[in-house]
Motif scaffolding. Structure first.
Motif, PDB file in Angstrom:
ATOM      1  N   ARG A  87       4.142  10.109  -4.413  1.00 26.37           N
ATOM      2  CA  ARG A  87       3.775  11.441  -4.810  1.00 26.37           C
ATOM      3  C   ARG A  87       3.734  11.941  -6.124  1.00 26.37           C
ATOM      4  NH1 ARG A  87       4.804  13.942   1.455  1.00 26.37           N
ATOM      5  NH2 ARG A  87       3.951  11.691   2.288  1.00 26.37           N
ATOM      6  N   SER A  88       2.890  11.979  -7.088  1.00 30.46           N
ATOM      7  CA  SER A  88       2.856  11.683  -8.773  1.00 30.46           C
ATOM      8  C   SER A  88       1.820  11.841  -9.102  1.00 30.46           C
ATOM      9  CB  SER A  88       4.563  10.831  -9.498  1.00 30.46           C
ATOM     10  OG  SER A  88       3.222   9.216  -9.164  1.00 30.46           O
ATOM     11  N   LYS A  89       1.563  12.234 -10.101  1.00 34.28           N
ATOM     12  CA  LYS A  89       0.586  12.447 -11.064  1.00 34.28           C
ATOM     13  C   LYS A  89      -0.141  11.501 -11.184  1.00 34.28           C
ATOM     14  CE  LYS A  89      -1.332  14.478 -15.560  1.00 34.28           C
ATOM     15  NZ  LYS A  89      -1.349  14.852 -16.563  1.00 34.28           N
ATOM     16  N   ARG A  90       1.078  10.398 -11.068  1.00 32.97           N
ATOM     17  CA  ARG A  90       0.083   9.024 -11.249  1.00 32.97           C
ATOM     18  C   ARG A  90      -0.729   8.085 -10.357  1.00 32.97           C
ATOM     19  NH1 ARG A  90       4.096   3.782 -13.424  1.00 32.97           N
ATOM     20  NH2 ARG A  90       4.344   4.256 -11.363  1.00 32.97           N
ATOM     21  N   LEU A 143     -14.811  12.429   2.221  1.00 34.92           N
ATOM     22  CA  LEU A 143     -13.840  12.255   1.927  1.00 34.92           C
ATOM     23  C   LEU A 143     -12.346  12.835   2.924  1.00 34.92           C
ATOM     24  CD1 LEU A 143     -14.948  12.803  -1.048  1.00 34.92           C
ATOM     25  CD2 LEU A 143     -12.756  11.778  -2.307  1.00 34.92           C
ATOM     26  N   GLY A 144     -11.807  12.118   2.934  1.00 38.82           N
ATOM     27  CA  GLY A 144     -10.514  12.505   3.967  1.00 38.82           C
ATOM     28  C   GLY A 144      -9.668  11.676   4.488  1.00 38.82           C
ATOM     29  N   ARG A 145      -8.122  11.328   4.729  1.00 40.04           N
ATOM     30  CA  ARG A 145      -6.867  11.314   5.592  1.00 40.04           C
ATOM     31  C   ARG A 145      -6.283  10.821   4.183  1.00 40.04           C
ATOM     32  NH1 ARG A 145      -8.934  11.913   9.815  1.00 40.04           N
ATOM     33  NH2 ARG A 145      -7.875  10.390  11.449  1.00 40.04           N
ATOM     34  N   SER A 146      -6.791  11.998   3.271  1.00 37.69           N
ATOM     35  CA  SER A 146      -5.709  11.653   1.743  1.00 37.69           C
ATOM     36  C   SER A 146      -4.227  11.557   2.069  1.00 37.69           C
ATOM     37  CB  SER A 146      -5.839  12.409   0.949  1.00 37.69           C
ATOM     38  OG  SER A 146      -5.393  13.115   0.038  1.00 37.69           O
ATOM     39  N   CYS A 147      -3.627  10.332   1.667  1.00 42.25           N
ATOM     40  CA  CYS A 147      -2.292  10.244   1.832  1.00 42.25           C
ATOM     41  C   CYS A 147      -1.884   9.505   0.712  1.00 42.25           C
ATOM     42  CB  CYS A 147      -2.438   9.251   3.340  1.00 42.25           C
ATOM     43  SG  CYS A 147      -0.735   8.783   4.144  1.00 42.25           S
ATOM     44  N   VAL A 148      -0.673   9.942   0.892  1.00 43.58           N
ATOM     45  CA  VAL A 148       0.182   9.022  -0.028  1.00 43.58           C
ATOM     46  C   VAL A 148       2.107   9.686   0.512  1.00 43.58           C
ATOM     47  CG1 VAL A 148       1.984   9.043  -2.599  1.00 43.58           C
ATOM     48  CG2 VAL A 148      -1.045   9.202  -2.482  1.00 43.58           C
ATOM     49  N   LEU A 149       2.042   8.141   0.162  1.00 43.88           N
ATOM     50  CA  LEU A 149       4.061   8.212   0.897  1.00 43.88           C
ATOM     51  C   LEU A 149       4.543   8.629  -0.447  1.00 43.88           C
ATOM     52  CD1 LEU A 149       4.271   4.251   1.554  1.00 43.88           C
ATOM     53  CD2 LEU A 149       4.128   6.475   3.269  1.00 43.88           C
ATOM     54  N   PRO A 150       5.749   9.367   0.215  1.00 47.42           N
ATOM     55  CA  PRO A 150       6.491  10.428  -0.463  1.00 47.42           C
ATOM     56  C   PRO A 150       7.163  10.552  -1.807  1.00 47.42           C
ATOM     57  CG  PRO A 150       7.360  10.351   2.152  1.00 47.42           C
ATOM     58  CD  PRO A 150       6.364   9.604   1.891  1.00 47.42           C
ATOM     59  N   GLU A 151       8.011   9.075  -2.021  1.00 51.50           N
ATOM     60  CA  GLU A 151       8.166   7.964  -3.237  1.00 51.50           C
ATOM     61  C   GLU A 151       7.401   8.308  -4.312  1.00 51.50           C
ATOM     62  OE1 GLU A 151       8.410   4.361  -0.406  1.00 51.50           O
ATOM     63  OE2 GLU A 151       8.323   7.544  -0.650  1.00 51.50           O
ATOM     64  N   ILE A 198       0.791  -1.487   0.336  1.00 52.23           N
ATOM     65  CA  ILE A 198       0.327   0.013   0.088  1.00 52.23           C
ATOM     66  C   ILE A 198       0.562   0.995  -0.195  1.00 52.23           C
ATOM     67  CG2 ILE A 198      -1.820   1.285   1.254  1.00 52.23           C
ATOM     68  CD1 ILE A 198      -2.773  -1.595   1.945  1.00 52.23           C
ATOM     69  N   VAL A 199       0.429   2.276  -0.663  1.00 50.66           N
ATOM     70  CA  VAL A 199       1.282   3.497  -1.516  1.00 50.66           C
ATOM     71  C   VAL A 199       0.330   4.767  -1.159  1.00 50.66           C
ATOM     72  CG1 VAL A 199       3.281   2.186  -2.640  1.00 50.66           C
ATOM     73  CG2 VAL A 199       1.112   3.333  -3.378  1.00 50.66           C
ATOM     74  N   GLY A 200      -0.636   4.000  -1.222  1.00 54.07           N
ATOM     75  CA  GLY A 200      -1.729   5.664  -0.634  1.00 54.07           C
ATOM     76  C   GLY A 200      -3.209   5.062  -0.230  1.00 54.07           C
ATOM     77  N   THR A 201      -3.462   6.222   0.384  1.00 51.08           N
ATOM     78  CA  THR A 201      -4.885   5.676   1.032  1.00 51.08           C
ATOM     79  C   THR A 201      -5.780   6.708   0.882  1.00 51.08           C
ATOM     80  OG1 THR A 201      -6.303   4.490   2.796  1.00 51.08           O
ATOM     81  CG2 THR A 201      -4.180   6.152   3.199  1.00 51.08           C
ATOM     82  N   TYR A 202      -7.294   6.596   0.791  1.00 45.38           N
ATOM     83  CA  TYR A 202      -8.565   7.896   1.089  1.00 45.38           C
ATOM     84  C   TYR A 202      -9.210   7.477   1.512  1.00 45.38           C
ATOM     85  CZ  TYR A 202      -8.822  12.468  -2.037  1.00 45.38           C
ATOM     86  OH  TYR A 202      -9.174  13.655  -1.398  1.00 45.38           O
ATOM     87  N   ARG A 203     -10.029   8.186   2.638  1.00 45.65           N
ATOM     88  CA  ARG A 203     -10.924   7.573   3.600  1.00 45.65           C
ATOM     89  C   ARG A 203     -12.809   8.099   3.362  1.00 45.65           C
ATOM     90  NH1 ARG A 203     -10.840   7.757   9.964  1.00 45.65           N
ATOM     91  NH2 ARG A 203     -11.357  10.154   9.595  1.00 45.65           N
ATOM     92  N   LEU A 263      -3.832  19.516  -2.962  1.00 46.38           N
ATOM     93  CA  LEU A 263      -4.724  19.466  -2.973  1.00 46.38           C
ATOM     94  C   LEU A 263      -5.968  20.252  -3.160  1.00 46.38           C
ATOM     95  CD1 LEU A 263      -6.343  16.360  -2.248  1.00 46.38           C
ATOM     96  CD2 LEU A 263      -6.376  16.798  -0.118  1.00 46.38           C
ATOM     97  N   VAL A 264      -5.532  21.621  -2.467  1.00 46.20           N
ATOM     98  CA  VAL A 264      -6.397  22.165  -2.577  1.00 46.20           C
ATOM     99  C   VAL A 264      -6.951  22.865  -4.206  1.00 46.20           C
ATOM    100  CG1 VAL A 264      -6.974  24.975  -1.995  1.00 46.20           C
ATOM    101  CG2 VAL A 264      -6.665  23.347  -0.228  1.00 46.20           C
ATOM    102  N   LYS A 265      -5.237  23.127  -4.828  1.00 46.53           N
ATOM    103  CA  LYS A 265      -5.500  23.520  -5.759  1.00 46.53           C
ATOM    104  C   LYS A 265      -6.338  22.504  -7.003  1.00 46.53           C
ATOM    105  CE  LYS A 265      -1.648  24.230  -6.108  1.00 46.53           C
ATOM    106  NZ  LYS A 265      -0.146  24.378  -6.830  1.00 46.53           N
ATOM    107  N   GLY A 266      -6.062  20.957  -7.211  1.00 52.98           N
ATOM    108  CA  GLY A 266      -7.188  19.928  -8.015  1.00 52.98           C
ATOM    109  C   GLY A 266      -8.028  20.015  -7.140  1.00 52.98           C
TER     110      GLY A 266
END
Length: 294
Positions: A155-158, A145-153, A104-109, A242-245
């Motif tokens: 954090r890409s558009k993909r 939606l909450g807990r938006s979280c992606v590991l640093p390595e 797991i490298v990213g998650t959303y609740r 996240l806000v801009k998106g």
């Protein structure tokens, strides 16, 4: 949307309530909701995957961003009472070695309106009058939606696109009408973000029937500098990604921001009616994700 973080919650709570048959049977049972290269997105299907997602959240929110540590440190998981009634959208890197829950490298609740009652309401209710907004739209279905979280390595558009494939499939499956939640600026001093917050207050505020206000005892003004001193380009550049998106998608912002001292953030509220999402984004995300929504 990155959420306002938990207020004084303690031990992880990953009970079996998450896996009620009526939640899982329709769309899920481990089904893929999106895929880009080696990245695959789907909902958590067992407690090990939820626990692994909570560990990823801990690494980002506590180890990296410096959230205030309490009993969470004992298990090194970010967990609260909402986790058992939420769906957990996960991004896996299938190219990584080891068991699946360790990829797991990213998650959303995701907290649907009908599930929020089991937790006594929505997470955002502690900061913003979300329940009042929902009460004005009794015929619409809301998703927090909450807990938006992606590991640093990662954090890409993909990775973001993979998450949005999953979100789009999810909202189509459950016929969601409105997405809501909190997004965060770093630190606990709104004035540091004066230009960005002032821009949001003047150009991005939600108007009736979508207006939402911060709860009175936590309300902080966002209009912090003269409008003529605000440069649009600089203000937008200073906003968290996240806000801009979400603004690009057509979201609007609630009235007032809230300081979350536990997680050292300044939170704003985001409202995004699905009908307001620009067609180009629906075409972009929906074309690939639609086949996962059945």
């Amino acid at each position: 949307m990155q959420t306002a973080m938990p207020q004084g919650e303690s031990r992880p709570t990953t009970g079996t309530a998450l896996f009620r048959g009526e939640k899982v049977a329709g769309m899920l049972e481990g089904a893929s909701l999106g895929r880009i290269g080696s990245l695959e997105v789907r909902l958590a299907r067992n407690e090990a995957e939820i626990a692994a997602a909570q560990e990823v959240r801990y690494r980002v929110f506590y180890d990296e961003l410096g959230a205030r540590q309490g009993l969470q440190a004992l298990d090194r998981r970010d967990a609260d009472r909402f986790d058992p009634v939420c769906d957990h959208l996960l991004v896996f890197d299938t190219a990584l070695p080891g068991p699946e829950h360790r990829r797991i490298v990213g998650t959303y609740r995701l907290l649907r309106q009908e599930s929020a009652a089991a937790a006594g309401g929505f997470y955002s209710d502690d900061e913003f009058h979300l329940t009042r907004l929902i009460g004005r739209h009794p015929d619409l279905r809301f998703l927090e939606l909450g807990r938006s979280c992606v590991l640093p390595e990662y954090r890409s558009k993909r990775t973001i696109e993979a998450l949005w494939q999953g979100i789009w499939a999810y909202i189509n499956h459950y016929e969601i009408d409105v997405m809501t939640g909190c997004a965060s600026f770093p630190g606990t001093v709104p004035a540091i973000h004066a230009e960005a917050l002032t821009y949001l207050a003047h150009h991005c505020l939600a108007m009736p029937p979508w207006d939402v206000r911060a709860v009175a005892h936590r309300y902080c003004a966002m209009d912090l500098m003269p409008l003529e001193a605000v440069g649009a380009r600089a203000a937008i550049a200073a906003m968290p990604p996240l806000v801009k998106g979400y603004l690009r998608l057509g979201a609007r912002i609630g009235d007032g921001c809230v300081i979350d001292h536990d997680f050292a953030t300044v939170d704003v509220f985001v409202v995004l009616p699905v009908a307001a999402i620009e067609t180009r984004y629906i075409n972009y995300y929906g074309g690939e994700a639609q086949r996962f929504a059945a």
